[in-house]
Design a protein around this motif. Structure first.
Motif, short mmCIF file in Angstrom:
data_model
loop_
_atom_site.label_atom_id
_atom_site.label_comp_id
_atom_site.label_asym_id
_atom_site.label_seq_id
_atom_site.Cartn_x
_atom_site.Cartn_y
_atom_site.Cartn_z
N ARG A 36 -18.17 76.35 23.06
CA ARG A 36 -18.76 75.14 22.46
C ARG A 36 -18.39 73.90 23.27
O ARG A 36 -19.25 73.05 23.52
CB ARG A 36 -18.30 74.97 21.01
CG ARG A 36 -19.09 75.78 20.02
CD ARG A 36 -18.87 75.33 18.57
NE ARG A 36 -17.48 75.14 18.18
CZ ARG A 36 -16.68 76.11 17.71
NH1 ARG A 36 -17.14 77.35 17.60
NH2 ARG A 36 -15.45 75.84 17.36
N GLN A 37 -17.14 73.79 23.67
CA GLN A 37 -16.73 72.63 24.46
C GLN A 37 -17.32 72.68 25.87
O GLN A 37 -17.65 71.64 26.44
CB GLN A 37 -15.21 72.53 24.52
CG GLN A 37 -14.60 72.11 23.21
CD GLN A 37 -13.11 71.85 23.31
OE1 GLN A 37 -12.50 71.98 24.35
NE2 GLN A 37 -12.52 71.47 22.18
N PHE A 39 -20.22 73.72 26.71
CA PHE A 39 -21.62 73.29 26.64
C PHE A 39 -21.80 72.14 25.64
O PHE A 39 -22.87 71.99 25.05
CB PHE A 39 -22.52 74.47 26.29
CG PHE A 39 -22.62 75.49 27.39
CD1 PHE A 39 -23.50 75.31 28.45
CD2 PHE A 39 -21.80 76.60 27.40
CE1 PHE A 39 -23.58 76.23 29.47
CE2 PHE A 39 -21.87 77.53 28.43
CZ PHE A 39 -22.76 77.35 29.46
N ALA A 40 -20.79 71.31 25.50
CA ALA A 40 -20.80 70.23 24.50
C ALA A 40 -21.83 69.15 24.80
O ALA A 40 -22.33 68.50 23.89
CB ALA A 40 -19.42 69.61 24.38
N ASN A 41 -22.15 68.93 26.06
CA ASN A 41 -23.13 67.91 26.42
C ASN A 41 -23.81 68.32 27.72
O ASN A 41 -23.47 69.33 28.33
CB ASN A 41 -22.47 66.52 26.52
CG ASN A 41 -21.36 66.51 27.54
OD1 ASN A 41 -21.57 66.81 28.71
ND2 ASN A 41 -20.16 66.15 27.10
N HIS A 42 -24.76 67.53 28.14
CA HIS A 42 -25.54 67.89 29.34
C HIS A 42 -24.69 67.89 30.61
O HIS A 42 -24.93 68.70 31.50
CB HIS A 42 -26.73 66.94 29.50
CG HIS A 42 -27.77 67.11 28.43
ND1 HIS A 42 -28.50 68.26 28.29
CD2 HIS A 42 -28.18 66.29 27.45
CE1 HIS A 42 -29.33 68.14 27.28
NE2 HIS A 42 -29.15 66.94 26.73
N VAL A 43 -23.73 67.00 30.68
CA VAL A 43 -22.89 66.93 31.89
C VAL A 43 -22.01 68.16 31.99
O VAL A 43 -21.94 68.80 33.05
CB VAL A 43 -22.05 65.63 31.90
CG1 VAL A 43 -21.07 65.64 33.05
CG2 VAL A 43 -22.95 64.41 31.97
N SER A 44 -21.33 68.52 30.91
CA SER A 44 -20.47 69.70 30.96
C SER A 44 -21.31 70.97 31.14
O SER A 44 -20.91 71.89 31.86
CB SER A 44 -19.58 69.80 29.73
OG SER A 44 -20.35 69.93 28.56
N ALA A 45 -22.50 71.03 30.52
CA ALA A 45 -23.38 72.18 30.69
C ALA A 45 -23.87 72.28 32.14
O ALA A 45 -24.01 73.37 32.68
CB ALA A 45 -24.56 72.10 29.73
#
Length: 103
Positions: A36-37, A39-45
């Motif tokens: 979850r963390q 892929f928490a936002n577009h930058v981390s994904a």
């Protein structure tokens, strides 16, 4: 050059571990939270997808080049990739590849 690869493997182990140990200390091996963390936002994904694709390409390179150079224990680099990451597996493979080529 091969010693730079070894230094890269060491740095590529220490830096990721320095970020993962606090997560483990706080949350234990909670894989669901980890994903979850991740892929928490577009930058981390973005970074996660980059590492996943890089890992697959690394595996192809390790098995193709490793067989061509008649290197042993190629599974070890995949294990390094799965436990630490590309930052360890790639420079470690390149270090041992250089040793094989120059010996």
């Amino acid at each position: 050059m091969k010693w730079l690869y070894l230094i890269g493997a060491i740095v590529g182990t220490v830096f990721p571990i320095s970020q993962f140990v606090p997560f483990l200390t706080t949350h234990g091996l909670d894989l669901a939270l980890f994903v979850r963390q991740l892929f928490a936002n577009h930058v981390s994904a973005f970074f996660a997808m980059d590492v996943l694709v890089s890992s697959l390409v690394l595996w192809l390179f390790v098995f193709t080049e490793g067989r061509r150079q008649r290197m042993k224990h190629l599974w070890l680099y995949v294990l390094c990739n799965l436990t630490i990451g590309v930052s360890l597996a790639l420079p470690l493979f390149l270090f041992f590849r250089e040793r094989k080529i120059t010996n």
